[in-house]
Design an enzyme around this catalytic site. Sequence first.
Site, short mmCIF file in Angstrom:
data_model
loop_
_atom_site.label_atom_id
_atom_site.label_comp_id
_atom_site.label_asym_id
_atom_site.label_seq_id
_atom_site.Cartn_x
_atom_site.Cartn_y
_atom_site.Cartn_z
N THR A 1 14.53 5.04 -42.55
CA THR A 1 13.24 5.38 -43.16
C THR A 1 12.89 6.87 -43.04
OG1 THR A 1 12.43 3.21 -42.61
CG2 THR A 1 10.77 4.89 -42.83
N GLY B 1 8.88 -4.49 -44.07
CA GLY B 1 8.83 -3.97 -42.70
C GLY B 1 7.50 -3.31 -42.38
N GLY C 1 11.26 -2.44 -37.87
CA GLY C 1 9.91 -2.71 -38.34
C GLY C 1 9.26 -3.94 -37.75
#
Length: 286
Positions: free
Chosen positions: A153, A183, A206
């Site tokens: 991410t 997530g 997540g």
Amino acid sequence: MQLPMIIVHGGAGKWKDEKIPIGMEYVDKAAEVGHAILMKGGSALDAAEACTMFMESCGKLNCGKGAVRNEDDVLELDAMIIDGNNLDFGSVAAVKDVQNPISLARYIMEETKYKFFAGQSAKKIYDEMIESGYRKEVKSGALESSIAPDSDTVGCIAIDTKGNIAATSSTGGIKKKKAGRIGDSPVMGSGAYATDQCAASATGWGEHIMRVVLSRMVVQYVETGEDPMKAAHRGMKMFEEKTGSEAGIIVADNKGNFGYASNAKAMPLTVIQGMSAKKMSTSCQK
Ligand code: ASP
């Protein structure tokens, strides 16, 4: 003077050694994109969106065009943008055929009376956004995507010369995730959080970040007097103790003080501060 400033991460996770310099290169470029906007007097929101768009479009990070695919070999993207000034946010989850979900998240925040859209409904809002002229069409991530990188991410925090704070997160999520899985990244307080004093953006597993509402917790530590660097480390310690999982976090306050911490193998990170564009980059390797 530490303002304007931007802090950008390219994800905390099990980076392959050879991918770390690539992650660092693109995070660095993204920070420059955002900082250039801030230097011209642009807003924190404009800088945070442009910086995140760059990462979504570069194809080298786990977001937008370069996102990892789910178990059905499809890109399903999550993203969020937050305006710390008025605790406003826009989020999208599990959206397909959109290369820059961060702009869609901003459209949701600024142009609708809602905050969060998912799946096909989010795509419908995207079509509405293009039709309205709010942003131009960019070819979809799904069509353009090439080789999914082994990265994580992305997120950033931008603070403009007036001290306004904006934060983002954007991701393809976890590799081979089940279709429809969402997530922490688009979840306010978990994947990111921002007030008029301080912001944080998280990355990592997540499911566990949401359990401790990691970004909100770290912002709270700063709001109650902790230095941002100490707050980042305290947040990671709390996260590890409670979940035993892996993550990373970036933090910054409205004066341009920043912090970061990660218990993952690596987390590419760049900070650019002030009119002199003082730069600091690290891979946060253990
Ligand atoms: N936090 C992201 C998610 O769980 C993944 C990551 O940061 O790499 O969707």
